[in-house]
Design an enzyme around this catalytic site. Structure first.
Site, PDB file in Angstrom:
ATOM      1  N   SER A 165      19.251  -7.490   2.759  1.00  0.00           N
ATOM      2  CA  SER A 165      19.601  -6.163   3.280  1.00  0.00           C
ATOM      3  C   SER A 165      20.060  -5.218   2.165  1.00  0.00           C
ATOM      4  CB  SER A 165      20.722  -6.279   4.322  1.00  0.00           C
ATOM      5  OG  SER A 165      20.416  -7.284   5.256  1.00  0.00           O
TER       6      SER A 165
HETATM    7  N1  SAH Z   1      22.233 -10.941   4.725  1.00  0.00           N
HETATM    8  C1  SAH Z   1      20.950 -11.458   4.346  1.00  0.00           C
HETATM    9  C2  SAH Z   1      19.931 -10.930   5.341  1.00  0.00           C
HETATM   10  C3  SAH Z   1      18.677 -11.713   5.419  1.00  0.00           C
HETATM   11  S1  SAH Z   1      17.520 -11.119   6.599  1.00  0.00           S
HETATM   12  C4  SAH Z   1      20.619 -11.014   2.948  1.00  0.00           C
HETATM   13  O1  SAH Z   1      21.075  -9.946   2.574  1.00  0.00           O
HETATM   14  O2  SAH Z   1      19.917 -11.710   2.243  1.00  0.00           O
HETATM   15  C5  SAH Z   1      17.945 -12.027   8.043  1.00  0.00           C
HETATM   16  C6  SAH Z   1      17.815 -13.520   7.967  1.00  0.00           C
HETATM   17  O3  SAH Z   1      18.013 -14.040   9.312  1.00  0.00           O
HETATM   18  C7  SAH Z   1      16.451 -14.053   7.557  1.00  0.00           C
HETATM   19  O4  SAH Z   1      16.598 -14.873   6.436  1.00  0.00           O
HETATM   20  C8  SAH Z   1      15.944 -14.846   8.773  1.00  0.00           C
HETATM   21  O5  SAH Z   1      15.215 -16.009   8.430  1.00  0.00           O
HETATM   22  C9  SAH Z   1      17.244 -15.199   9.461  1.00  0.00           C
HETATM   23  N2  SAH Z   1      17.163 -15.529  10.893  1.00  0.00           N
HETATM   24  C10 SAH Z   1      16.381 -14.968  11.862  1.00  0.00           C
HETATM   25  N3  SAH Z   1      16.611 -15.533  13.059  1.00  0.00           N
HETATM   26  C11 SAH Z   1      17.579 -16.488  12.860  1.00  0.00           C
HETATM   27  C12 SAH Z   1      18.241 -17.416  13.718  1.00  0.00           C
HETATM   28  N4  SAH Z   1      17.987 -17.490  15.028  1.00  0.00           N
HETATM   29  N5  SAH Z   1      19.166 -18.226  13.175  1.00  0.00           N
HETATM   30  C13 SAH Z   1      19.450 -18.174  11.837  1.00  0.00           C
HETATM   31  N6  SAH Z   1      18.851 -17.319  10.981  1.00  0.00           N
HETATM   32  C14 SAH Z   1      17.927 -16.477  11.478  1.00  0.00           C
END
Ligand code: SAH
Length: 225
Positions: free
Chosen positions: A68
């Site tokens: 993000s």
């Molecule tokens: N804060 C992180 C955001 C990553 S994007 C950063 O800055 O790197 C959101 C993440 O949520 C992705 O990696 C995706 O694989 C994960 N995600 C989606 N659905 C999910 C679920 N049900 N449980 C756990 N993770 C999930």
């Protein structure tokens, strides 16, 4: 930490610039800005995107996911204000960058990611930087992490059609949760609070776009509804 990318003065300079960009977005909490100064974001990202590691922008991290935008994460932290003695649950570890920021502010961080490879990479970066107060799990975050509930702060970094009941149930008295709620295309960032026995929900930011939360209590598949 010994010599290596962390000590690269180039990155330190870029990081200062990122902090200026975050400040320009209206985040003026000095303590929070200091936390951003202490976490080398590039170490959480694939080497191919290191030149963009300190831009205030989302960055692709593979597996159709993105890290993000830092100023949005700063906004999250401003609203949630995790305290030194508090327990945090993060859904969507992704790169692990926000996990590290949270680990510097809170007592313990529990973070769930559905993509095993991302969780493993995040683990490596967190270990390399010496974080000891972070537990990672590979699994479906929409059901929360019962074993360590309740949580003072819950951070959801992926968009959901509604607030998963399990997450609301695992919010402690006095607890705060941020979660993007809406359609696949656009969401409102919703602040959920549990106080005096009741739960309130308030949209705090509109027109956000997050990757979808895929799981039992959110969207069921990559493409379907
Ligand atoms: N804060 C992180 C955001 C990553 S994007 C950063 O800055 O790197 C959101 C993440 O949520 C992705 O990696 C995706 O694989 C994960 N995600 C989606 N659905 C999910 C679920 N049900 N449980 C756990 N993770 C999930």
């Amino acid at each position: 930490m010994g010599p290596g990318p962390v000590d690269d003065p180039r990155f330190i300079g870029y990081r200062r610039k990122l902090i200026e960009d975050v400040r320009a977005r209206g985040i003026d909490d000095l303590e929070l800005l200091q936390v951003f100064d202490q976490v080398p974001r590039h170490l959480f990202l694939p080497e191919g995107v290191w030149p963009r590691a300190y831009e205030d922008a989302p960055v692709p991290i593979g597996y159709q996911q993105t890290a993000s935008q830092p100023s949005l994460q700063a906004y999250y932290l401003t609203l949630l204000r995790p305290g030194r003695d508090e327990k945090v649950l993060e859904i969507g570890t992704g790169s692990g960058y926000l996990t590290a920021l949270l680990a510097r502010m809170a007592d313990r961080v529990y973070s769930i990611e559905r993509v095993r490879e991302l969780s493993q990479k995040a683990r490596k970066a967190l270990d390399a930087l010496g974080y000891k107060n972070v537990a990672l799990m590979v699994g479906d975050g929409t059901i929360g992490w019962r074993k360590y509930a309740p949580f003072d702060v819950i951070v959801v970094s992926a968009a959901s059609p509604s607030v998963p009941q399990a997450l609301e149930d695992q919010l402690a008295e006095g607890g705060r949760m941020l979660i993007p709620i809406g359609s696949r295309d656009t969401q409102d960032l919703v602040l959920v609070r549990r106080a005096s026995g009741g739960v309130t929900r308030e949209a705090v930011l509109g027109e956000c776009t997050f990757v979808p939360l895929l799981g039992r209590f959110a969207w069921k598949s990559e493409t379907g509804s």
